[in-house]
Design a protein around this motif. Structure first.
Motif, mmCIF file in Angstrom:
data_model
loop_
_atom_site.group_PDB
_atom_site.id
_atom_site.type_symbol
_atom_site.label_atom_id
_atom_site.label_comp_id
_atom_site.label_asym_id
_atom_site.label_seq_id
_atom_site.Cartn_x
_atom_site.Cartn_y
_atom_site.Cartn_z
ATOM 1 N N ARG A 134 -7.853 3.242 107.266
ATOM 2 C CA ARG A 134 -8.309 2.183 108.173
ATOM 3 C C ARG A 134 -7.259 1.897 109.247
ATOM 4 O O ARG A 134 -7.600 1.626 110.402
ATOM 5 C CB ARG A 134 -8.627 0.909 107.396
ATOM 6 N N ALA A 177 -7.783 5.322 101.442
ATOM 7 C CA ALA A 177 -8.722 4.526 102.237
ATOM 8 C C ALA A 177 -8.002 3.403 102.972
ATOM 9 O O ALA A 177 -8.323 3.092 104.129
ATOM 10 C CB ALA A 177 -9.809 3.956 101.339
ATOM 11 N N ARG A 193 -7.939 7.212 95.755
ATOM 12 C CA ARG A 193 -8.998 6.912 96.720
ATOM 13 C C ARG A 193 -8.691 5.620 97.467
ATOM 14 O O ARG A 193 -8.834 5.534 98.687
ATOM 15 C CB ARG A 193 -10.360 6.810 96.030
ATOM 16 N N THR A 194 -8.257 4.616 96.732
ATOM 17 C CA THR A 194 -7.948 3.327 97.345
ATOM 18 C C THR A 194 -6.750 3.428 98.283
ATOM 19 O O THR A 194 -6.766 2.893 99.396
ATOM 20 C CB THR A 194 -7.677 2.278 96.261
ATOM 21 N N ARG A 205 -16.386 2.234 97.166
ATOM 22 C CA ARG A 205 -15.909 3.486 96.567
ATOM 23 C C ARG A 205 -16.075 3.555 95.048
ATOM 24 O O ARG A 205 -15.314 4.251 94.375
ATOM 25 C CB ARG A 205 -14.429 3.739 96.931
ATOM 26 N N ALA A 228 -13.305 2.718 105.369
ATOM 27 C CA ALA A 228 -12.507 2.757 104.134
ATOM 28 C C ALA A 228 -13.025 3.780 103.142
ATOM 29 O O ALA A 228 -13.021 3.560 101.934
ATOM 30 C CB ALA A 228 -12.434 1.368 103.491
ATOM 31 N N VAL A 229 -13.450 4.930 103.670
ATOM 32 C CA VAL A 229 -13.867 6.051 102.814
ATOM 33 C C VAL A 229 -12.800 7.142 102.935
ATOM 34 O O VAL A 229 -12.532 7.629 104.033
ATOM 35 C CB VAL A 229 -15.238 6.612 103.245
ATOM 36 N N PRO A 230 -12.173 7.548 101.835
ATOM 37 C CA PRO A 230 -11.157 8.613 101.917
ATOM 38 C C PRO A 230 -11.799 9.935 102.312
ATOM 39 O O PRO A 230 -12.916 10.245 101.896
ATOM 40 C CB PRO A 230 -10.578 8.664 100.504
#
Length: 405
Positions: free
Chosen positions: A382, A378, A374-375, A227, A327-329
């Motif tokens: 998951r 993500a 974002r983190t 990301r 793990a992509v928002p």
């Protein structure tokens, strides 16, 4: 009254009378043999991918065959799961052949989305195949196929209709036949709770088994996304329903504030040229890229910092779950149906009011400017995606099949 209509109804009545005789001699129903009817198994759409995924799970304990209405490409785009066979009813690799392929289907609603694929030749091929079955399970994967097995499968057969879109998305004549005929199915499986409620309310005498089972997310190749690269992706067929035209208009606002970011749109379809014209018109050439089909979805997602779904309508969008699993928002329009049943806004993704251009642009900008968000999204995404793994979804199909016997 058209002759074709009278003949069709007479044929159906004859089948029903014959089935009354077959029913008296029919053995107990069983699920050892499962046949899944699919439009074109060698294509590359989301329905095909999820059907292959399900077939692979079922093949662990059943004899599974995918029956493809047509074959237009020599080989399947997706890997065929171990233990799964594919049968083709109409080989069109070298074009449509035979006089009967010149005539439209008499058994498919004329406004069914895929009606142009069905011909008099496929009518006869499907009828011959369905009527030859003497045991096991038939699973349809779109209205035309569901309606056909509901009306013509023998009494020994367990018939399951699987809905990959949603009831409201179907055209009037198709919806009318669904409401009248789906009650003849042994079971109907929807992807979302919202669609389950819609069918429960609409269908006359609903099937005895009306249930919701989402598609399982496919396990993708490649690493998790880090990301950090300024890239957003959108994956889906280039048609009106997927709303890429709305996304391009939203990206024009994003681009003015963040010209270093790139939008990659993966897919192919009838609106390719119009979308490219929109990109060029808005000065986004080189910043919004039509990438063509994603040969490796996992690799495409691994390079992304954000995934966007701009659909006007959906069944259950697998691209959301695939992005989450990598793990992509995800940012998605809260369209009917699907996104809101997967995403909890602000927890594992962002939901935007349907078709609102500026709201979509603002949500994209929010994730661009906030790497910590974002983190966070993500990480939670998951966890959400894991709930849709085949280890969770497969047992629900197993339980349904046990119930039907």
């Amino acid at each position: 009254m058209p002759i074709s209509g009278a003949l069709r109804r007479a044929a159906i009545r004859a089948l029903e009378k014959r089935d009354q005789r077959r029913a008296r001699k029919a053995p107990p129903r069983d699920t050892r043999e499962i046949r899944i009817l699919l439009l074109h198994a060698n294509g590359m759409g989301g329905t095909i991918r999820t059907v292959f995924n399900l077939a692979g799970h079922l093949a662990e304990n059943h004899d599974v065959e995918i029956v493809s209405l047509v074959r237009e490409s020599p080989e399947p785009f997706f890997d065929v799961p171990p233990g799964v066979r594919i049968r083709y009813l109409d080989d069109r690799v070298d074009g449509r052949k035979g006089l009967l392929n010149r005539f439209r289907s008499r058994l498919t609603p004329p406004d069914e989305t895929a009606a142009h694929w069905f011909t008099l030749k496929t009518d006869l091929a499907l009828l011959r195949y369905i009527r030859a079955r003497r045991r096991g399970v038939l699973i349809g994967t779109r209205p035309a196929l569901n309606l056909l097995i509901a009306r013509t499968a023998g009494p020994e057969i367990i018939t399951i209709g699987q809905e990959h879109a949603n009831l409201a998305a179907h055209q009037p004549e198709t919806r009318k036949q669904i409401i009248r005929r789906y009650g003849r199915l042994t079971a109907l499986v929807t992807l979302t709770q919202a669609d389950l409620h819609a069918y429960r309310k609409a269908v006359r005498r609903p099937p005895a088994h009306l249930t919701q089972i989402p598609n399982a997310v496919t396990r993708l190749n490649g690493p998790l996304a880090h990301r950090t690269v300024p890239v957003a992706v959108a994956i889906g067929r280039l048609n009106h329903a997927k709303g890429h035209d709305l996304l391009i208009r939203a990206w024009a606002h994003v681009h003015r504030r963040h010209p270093d970011w790139t939008l990659r749109i993966y897919g192919r379809g009838p609106r390719h040229d119009k979308l490219q014209e929109s990109i060029d018109k808005r000065g986004l050439t080189g910043h919004v890229l039509l990438m063509g089909p994603a040969d490796d979805v996992g690799a495409a997602l691994a390079e992304a910092a954000v995934s966007i779904l701009s659909s006007r309508r959906e069944g259950m969008p697998m691209t959301i779950l695939e992005a989450m699993s990598k793990a992509v928002p995800v940012i998605a329009y809260d369209c009917p149906t699907g996104p809101a049943e997967i995403i909890t806004h602000g927890h594992d993704g962002l939901l935007v009011p349907p078709e609102k251009i500026h709201a979509l642009a603002e949500a994209i900008t929010t994730l661009i400017t906030d790497p910590d968000l974002r983190t966070k999204l993500a990480t939670q995404a998951r966890i959400t995606a894991a709930q849709y793994d085949m280890t969770a979804i497969g047992p629900r199909w197993d339980k349904l099949l046990r119930t039907l016997t």
